[in-house]
Design a protein around this motif. Structure first.
Motif, PDB file in Angstrom:
ATOM      1  N   TYR A  84       0.852  -1.184   0.000  1.00  0.00           N
ATOM      2  CA  TYR A  84       0.000   0.000   0.000  1.00  0.00           C
ATOM      3  C   TYR A  84       0.887   1.232   0.000  1.00  0.00           C
ATOM      4  CZ  TYR A  84       0.991  -0.116   5.063  1.00  0.00           C
ATOM      5  OH  TYR A  84       1.608  -0.154   6.276  1.00  0.00           O
ATOM      6  N   LYS A 118     -10.379  -2.199  -7.333  1.00  0.00           N
ATOM      7  CA  LYS A 118      -9.678  -2.263  -6.044  1.00  0.00           C
ATOM      8  C   LYS A 118     -10.632  -2.749  -4.958  1.00  0.00           C
ATOM      9  CE  LYS A 118      -6.845   1.778  -7.178  1.00  0.00           C
ATOM     10  NZ  LYS A 118      -7.570   2.430  -8.288  1.00  0.00           N
ATOM     11  N   ASN A 158     -11.030  -1.618  -1.984  1.00  0.00           N
ATOM     12  CA  ASN A 158     -11.720  -0.568  -1.235  1.00  0.00           C
ATOM     13  C   ASN A 158     -12.926  -0.018  -2.002  1.00  0.00           C
ATOM     14  OD1 ASN A 158      -9.929   0.905  -3.023  1.00  0.00           O
ATOM     15  ND2 ASN A 158     -10.558   2.723  -1.874  1.00  0.00           N
ATOM     16  N   VAL A 166     -15.691  -2.221  -1.013  1.00  0.00           N
ATOM     17  CA  VAL A 166     -16.142  -1.897   0.344  1.00  0.00           C
ATOM     18  C   VAL A 166     -16.995  -0.626   0.346  1.00  0.00           C
ATOM     19  CG1 VAL A 166     -15.332  -1.165   2.623  1.00  0.00           C
ATOM     20  CG2 VAL A 166     -14.351  -3.193   1.544  1.00  0.00           C
ATOM     21  N   LEU A 209      -9.689  -2.718   5.913  1.00  0.00           N
ATOM     22  CA  LEU A 209     -10.828  -2.010   5.324  1.00  0.00           C
ATOM     23  C   LEU A 209     -11.951  -1.810   6.347  1.00  0.00           C
ATOM     24  CD1 LEU A 209     -10.764  -3.838   1.874  1.00  0.00           C
ATOM     25  CD2 LEU A 209     -10.441  -1.368   2.221  1.00  0.00           C
ATOM     26  N   GLU A 221     -11.134   1.003   8.594  1.00  0.00           N
ATOM     27  CA  GLU A 221     -11.218   2.328   7.967  1.00  0.00           C
ATOM     28  C   GLU A 221     -12.653   2.768   7.684  1.00  0.00           C
ATOM     29  OE1 GLU A 221      -8.796   1.727   4.498  1.00  0.00           O
ATOM     30  OE2 GLU A 221      -6.957   1.565   5.715  1.00  0.00           O
ATOM     31  N   ASN A 222     -13.606   1.835   7.785  1.00  0.00           N
ATOM     32  CA  ASN A 222     -14.994   2.166   7.454  1.00  0.00           C
ATOM     33  C   ASN A 222     -15.925   1.754   8.587  1.00  0.00           C
ATOM     34  OD1 ASN A 222     -15.064   2.905   4.320  1.00  0.00           O
ATOM     35  ND2 ASN A 222     -13.588   1.244   4.603  1.00  0.00           N
TER      36      ASN A 222
END
Ligand code: ARG
Length: 287
Positions: A83, A205, A207, A210, A231, A234-235
């Motif tokens: 990343y 991707k 994300n 997601v 992920l 982050e969400n």
């Protein structure tokens, strides 16, 4: 005198043959998609045809002593394996690859691309190897060779916290769910097999899949467990099902004909494992 002449001639011939061989190898690289390997019309170096292709700074495909670099193809949207941190690609794969390159006396160059393009890039020789949390599968083995495995992967399922999907088995029930995946990944391949391609939505991707889940246009995302954890962190409002969908091994892929590099990579992986380097890198990223 004759003897000396004969020796000088022999030395000259060896030089001519060597530079010819190098010429062919270097011409297999570059962005030109041009592959010039024809050993049958190898000419001595003094025929005026030994001009090298313009050096575009891309040493991919050259794995001989000539190239100081080792070019890795990846898809750098796969935390914690690869990343971006600012402009730099970091992560478990990036660090292990750098250690392998160090052992091979080369400088690592990482090329970020679509996950679904990596195997083709390796096959074409525009890169030296692919490393992207890539699962070893029989189908992929028909296109590339895999190194020994350096990590295990698990396909997990991300759902919204209040989702009616509570176990993997629910996906196999009567209700039809829309499943998000990253294009070309094993999650994509297995889900398309199990639930029908019409129910699988492919994203470039993980994300993006997601985000679609958060937005409500799909019901779950199938993706590797560690990226899934990142992920979900982050969400808001998401969780990972406790039951996993598939267990897999990650390895580096190399072009079929490049067995020399494959052997070197395997030796490096063995050494890095014995030295505890791989465990240390993994521990740095996975707590
Ligand atoms: N392990 C899965 C596969 O090999 C997903 C890998 C995705 N990797 C990535 N860097 N995006 O298909």
């Amino acid at each position: 005198m004759k003897k000396i002449l004969a020796i000088m001639l022999a030395v000259l011939m060896v030089f001519a043959i060597c530079s010819c061989g190098k010429k062919e190898e270097t011409q297999t690289n570059g962005d030109t998609n041009e592959t010039v390997v024809d050993n049958n019309d190898a000419q001595p170096a003094d025929d005026g045809e030994d001009a090298q292709p313009a050096d575009d700074g891309d040493d991919a495909g050259e794995t001989d002593e000539e190239s100081g670099t080792l070019v890795m193809a990846t898809n750098a949207f796969f935390k914690p394996y690869e990343y971006y941190e600012g402009e730099e690609i970091v992560g478990i794969d990036a660090e292990i690859a750098a250690e392998i390159a160090k052992k091979l006396g080369k400088e690592l160059v990482i090329e970020d691309m679509e996950f679904s393009s990596i195997i083709t890039a390796v096959q074409e020789g525009s890169v030296d190897f692919g490393m992207a949390g890539m699962t070893v599968t029989d189908e992929r083995k028909e296109s590339v060779n895999f190194s020994s495995s350096y990590a295990n992967g698990v396909q997990s399922i991300i759902v919204k916290e209040d989702s009616p999907i509570t176990t993997v088995d629910d996906l196999f029930g009567d209700a039809v769910y829309k499943i998000g995946v990253q294009l070309g990944t094993t999650g994509d391949i297995y889900a398309s097999d199990d639930f029908g391609a019409e129910n699988v939505i492919q994203y470039s991707k993980g994300n993006e899949a997601v985000l679609a889940l958060v937005g409500g246009s799909i019901d779950c995302v199938i993706i590797d467990n560690e990226p899934a954890k990142a992920l979900v962190a982050e969400n808001e409002g998401l969780k990972i099902l406790e039951t996993s969908y598939a267990d897999e091994d990650y390895a580096i892929c190399v072009a079929k004909e490049n067995t020399e590099l494959l052997d070197q990579i395997n030796v490096a992986i063995d050494e890095l494992t014995a030295e505890g380097v791989i465990d240390a890198i993994v521990a740095k990223y996975i707590k």
